[in-house]
Scaffold this motif. Structure first.
Motif, PDB file in Angstrom:
ATOM      1  N   PHE A  33     -14.047  -3.191 -11.608  1.00 30.94           N
ATOM      2  CA  PHE A  33     -14.959  -3.954 -10.754  1.00 30.94           C
ATOM      3  C   PHE A  33     -15.671  -3.018  -9.781  1.00 30.94           C
ATOM      4  O   PHE A  33     -15.094  -2.031  -9.329  1.00 30.94           O
ATOM      5  CB  PHE A  33     -14.178  -4.974  -9.914  1.00 30.94           C
ATOM      6  CG  PHE A  33     -13.291  -5.887 -10.716  1.00 30.94           C
ATOM      7  CD1 PHE A  33     -12.028  -5.479 -11.105  1.00 30.94           C
ATOM      8  CD2 PHE A  33     -13.715  -7.155 -11.061  1.00 30.94           C
ATOM      9  CE1 PHE A  33     -11.193  -6.318 -11.846  1.00 30.94           C
ATOM     10  CE2 PHE A  33     -12.904  -8.011 -11.794  1.00 30.94           C
ATOM     11  CZ  PHE A  33     -11.638  -7.591 -12.183  1.00 30.94           C
ATOM     12  N   TYR A  35     -17.619  -3.459  -6.061  1.00 36.63           N
ATOM     13  CA  TYR A  35     -17.970  -4.307  -4.928  1.00 36.63           C
ATOM     14  C   TYR A  35     -18.779  -3.471  -3.932  1.00 36.63           C
ATOM     15  O   TYR A  35     -18.622  -2.256  -3.851  1.00 36.63           O
ATOM     16  CB  TYR A  35     -16.720  -4.788  -4.191  1.00 36.63           C
ATOM     17  CG  TYR A  35     -15.908  -5.835  -4.903  1.00 36.63           C
ATOM     18  CD1 TYR A  35     -14.931  -5.488  -5.823  1.00 36.63           C
ATOM     19  CD2 TYR A  35     -16.098  -7.186  -4.629  1.00 36.63           C
ATOM     20  CE1 TYR A  35     -14.177  -6.462  -6.462  1.00 36.63           C
ATOM     21  CE2 TYR A  35     -15.344  -8.173  -5.265  1.00 36.63           C
ATOM     22  CZ  TYR A  35     -14.384  -7.780  -6.172  1.00 36.63           C
ATOM     23  OH  TYR A  35     -13.638  -8.749  -6.796  1.00 36.63           O
ATOM     24  N   GLN A  37     -19.339  -3.525   0.332  1.00 40.34           N
ATOM     25  CA  GLN A  37     -18.758  -4.101   1.546  1.00 40.34           C
ATOM     26  C   GLN A  37     -19.704  -3.867   2.699  1.00 40.34           C
ATOM     27  O   GLN A  37     -20.070  -2.724   2.998  1.00 40.34           O
ATOM     28  CB  GLN A  37     -17.401  -3.457   1.844  1.00 40.34           C
ATOM     29  CG  GLN A  37     -16.729  -4.006   3.081  1.00 40.34           C
ATOM     30  CD  GLN A  37     -15.421  -3.315   3.390  1.00 40.34           C
ATOM     31  OE1 GLN A  37     -15.064  -2.313   2.779  1.00 40.34           O
ATOM     32  NE2 GLN A  37     -14.683  -3.865   4.342  1.00 40.34           N
ATOM     33  N   LEU A  41     -20.023  -9.613   5.963  1.00 40.33           N
ATOM     34  CA  LEU A  41     -20.243 -10.217   4.635  1.00 40.33           C
ATOM     35  C   LEU A  41     -19.042 -10.047   3.716  1.00 40.33           C
ATOM     36  O   LEU A  41     -19.016 -10.616   2.619  1.00 40.33           O
ATOM     37  CB  LEU A  41     -21.485  -9.615   3.980  1.00 40.33           C
ATOM     38  CG  LEU A  41     -22.799  -9.833   4.716  1.00 40.33           C
ATOM     39  CD1 LEU A  41     -23.946  -9.133   3.989  1.00 40.33           C
ATOM     40  CD2 LEU A  41     -23.102 -11.330   4.860  1.00 40.33           C
ATOM     41  N   GLY A  42     -18.088  -9.256   4.114  1.00 36.28           N
ATOM     42  CA  GLY A  42     -16.914  -9.049   3.281  1.00 36.28           C
ATOM     43  C   GLY A  42     -17.246  -8.250   2.037  1.00 36.28           C
ATOM     44  O   GLY A  42     -18.142  -7.400   2.037  1.00 36.28           O
ATOM     45  N   LEU A  43     -16.519  -8.516   0.968  1.00 37.85           N
ATOM     46  CA  LEU A  43     -16.729  -7.832  -0.303  1.00 37.85           C
ATOM     47  C   LEU A  43     -17.542  -8.732  -1.230  1.00 37.85           C
ATOM     48  O   LEU A  43     -17.177  -9.889  -1.438  1.00 37.85           O
ATOM     49  CB  LEU A  43     -15.384  -7.519  -0.971  1.00 37.85           C
ATOM     50  CG  LEU A  43     -14.667  -6.268  -0.526  1.00 37.85           C
ATOM     51  CD1 LEU A  43     -14.098  -6.435   0.865  1.00 37.85           C
ATOM     52  CD2 LEU A  43     -13.562  -5.914  -1.510  1.00 37.85           C
ATOM     53  N   LEU A  45     -19.154  -8.956  -5.127  1.00 35.17           N
ATOM     54  CA  LEU A  45     -19.010  -8.381  -6.463  1.00 35.17           C
ATOM     55  C   LEU A  45     -20.375  -8.059  -7.055  1.00 35.17           C
ATOM     56  O   LEU A  45     -21.248  -8.928  -7.145  1.00 35.17           O
ATOM     57  CB  LEU A  45     -18.256  -9.365  -7.360  1.00 35.17           C
ATOM     58  CG  LEU A  45     -17.962  -8.920  -8.772  1.00 35.17           C
ATOM     59  CD1 LEU A  45     -17.052  -7.680  -8.783  1.00 35.17           C
ATOM     60  CD2 LEU A  45     -17.298 -10.054  -9.558  1.00 35.17           C
ATOM     61  N   PHE A  48     -18.714  -6.316 -13.121  1.00 34.25           N
ATOM     62  CA  PHE A  48     -17.373  -6.046 -13.595  1.00 34.25           C
ATOM     63  C   PHE A  48     -17.387  -5.836 -15.100  1.00 34.25           C
ATOM     64  O   PHE A  48     -18.372  -6.155 -15.785  1.00 34.25           O
ATOM     65  CB  PHE A  48     -16.386  -7.148 -13.181  1.00 34.25           C
ATOM     66  CG  PHE A  48     -16.687  -8.507 -13.738  1.00 34.25           C
ATOM     67  CD1 PHE A  48     -17.565  -9.361 -13.082  1.00 34.25           C
ATOM     68  CD2 PHE A  48     -16.053  -8.961 -14.879  1.00 34.25           C
ATOM     69  CE1 PHE A  48     -17.833 -10.630 -13.572  1.00 34.25           C
ATOM     70  CE2 PHE A  48     -16.308 -10.237 -15.372  1.00 34.25           C
ATOM     71  CZ  PHE A  48     -17.203 -11.066 -14.714  1.00 34.25           C
ATOM     72  N   SER A  49     -16.290  -5.284 -15.568  1.00 32.79           N
ATOM     73  CA  SER A  49     -16.171  -4.977 -16.998  1.00 32.79           C
ATOM     74  C   SER A  49     -14.762  -5.302 -17.441  1.00 32.79           C
ATOM     75  O   SER A  49     -13.799  -4.927 -16.767  1.00 32.79           O
ATOM     76  CB  SER A  49     -16.467  -3.495 -17.237  1.00 32.79           C
ATOM     77  OG  SER A  49     -16.110  -3.111 -18.555  1.00 32.79           O
ATOM     78  N   MET A  88     -20.880   0.473   1.912  1.00 32.95           N
ATOM     79  CA  MET A  88     -19.628   0.997   1.377  1.00 32.95           C
ATOM     80  C   MET A  88     -19.440   0.377   0.003  1.00 32.95           C
ATOM     81  O   MET A  88     -19.519  -0.843  -0.150  1.00 32.95           O
ATOM     82  CB  MET A  88     -18.456   0.630   2.291  1.00 32.95           C
ATOM     83  CG  MET A  88     -17.094   0.908   1.677  1.00 32.95           C
ATOM     84  SD  MET A  88     -16.698   2.649   1.584  1.00 32.95           S
ATOM     85  CE  MET A  88     -15.811   2.823   3.145  1.00 32.95           C
ATOM     86  N   LEU A  90     -16.918  -0.086  -3.230  1.00 38.50           N
ATOM     87  CA  LEU A  90     -15.502  -0.060  -3.593  1.00 38.50           C
ATOM     88  C   LEU A  90     -15.336  -0.374  -5.070  1.00 38.50           C
ATOM     89  O   LEU A  90     -15.896  -1.346  -5.582  1.00 38.50           O
ATOM     90  CB  LEU A  90     -14.719  -1.079  -2.768  1.00 38.50           C
ATOM     91  CG  LEU A  90     -14.618  -0.790  -1.276  1.00 38.50           C
ATOM     92  CD1 LEU A  90     -14.112  -2.007  -0.531  1.00 38.50           C
ATOM     93  CD2 LEU A  90     -13.694   0.390  -1.018  1.00 38.50           C
TER      94      LEU A  90
END
Lengths: 112, 117
Positions: A33, A35, A37, A41-43, A45, A48-49, A88, A90
């Motif tokens: 995944f 993400y 940040q 707003l938090g994380l 997405l 993803f795979s 950021m 992640l």
């Protein structure tokens, strides 16, 4: 322990550059995944795979693409970096029988 | 769609005081819930998780969380915090895509715990 390694901790890129963020995991996890940040707003997405060469859009895929040519590596690509992609980033992974994620240490990208 | 809400963006507390970080979820299927912690300039680390069984789950560093189905909550608590607990805490819920069976986590917006002497 599972290790998820992101190749860069800090990156500074210019507007319009093509940017590659690399992520490698060493536990044969099927799922990976990306993400971003941002404060307040938090994380969120991005992509993803769930298998090699398979990818699915997350909640905010615009301006990004991904590549998964090998099981252990999941790359995030900014085709033409813009200042609103300063964030950021992640990377995380998990196996099909695991419910939690293992995260990398993050890449703080600044686009100037 | 399943989601989590962390109402408090920041919680200041003095060292050795108790703390509660709130998390509410929305889900219509079996619930798997998680708390992650992020120390400054690091990635997220799993703190604890609820999958099934006892509704009270504990971490190795003194945190605990209780799954409350009737209140759709999974609040994180610690009876006495340390300076080193200063970090950002994220609540997450598993989501399940019905047609593919694929599972992924949805995260809250995070709560910054600030512990001062």
């Amino acid at each position: 322990d599972v290790k998820v390694t992101q190749s860069s901790r800090y990156l500074v890129k210019r507007t319009g550059e093509k940017v590659f963020l690399e992520c490698v995991q060493d536990m044969d996890h099927e799922n990976m995944f990306w993400y971003r940040q941002d404060p307040g707003l938090g994380l969120r997405l991005i992509y993803f795979s769930y298998d090699v060469k398979m990818k699915e859009k997350g909640d905010i895929p615009e301006g990004y693409s991904v590549s998964r040519e090998k099981k252990e590596r999941f790359s995030l690509i900014l085709e033409s970096a813009s200042t609103n992609q300063t964030s950021m980033y992640l990377c995380a992974s998990n196996g099909v029988s695991n419910y939690g994620y293992t995260f990398g240490s993050g890449t703080r990208l600044t686009v100037v | 769609a399943q989601s989590v809400t962390q109402l408090d963006s920041q919680v200041p507390v003095f060292e050795e005081a108790p703390v509660e970080l709130r998390c509410n979820y929305s889900s219509s299927v079996s619930v798997y819930l998680f708390w992650y912690v992020q120390y400054p300039n690091q990635g997220l680390q799993l703190l604890l998780k609820y999958l099934s069984g006892s509704t009270l789950v504990e971490s190795i560093n003194g945190f605990e969380a209780e799954f409350n189905k009737s209140q759709t909550s999974f609040h994180l608590r610690k009876p006495s915090v340390h300076i080193s607990d200063t970090a950002e805490y994220f609540c997450a819920v598993r989501t399940l895509t019905l047609n593919t069976g694929f599972q992924k986590l949805v995260f809250g917006t995070g709560t910054r715990l600030l512990v001062s002497p």
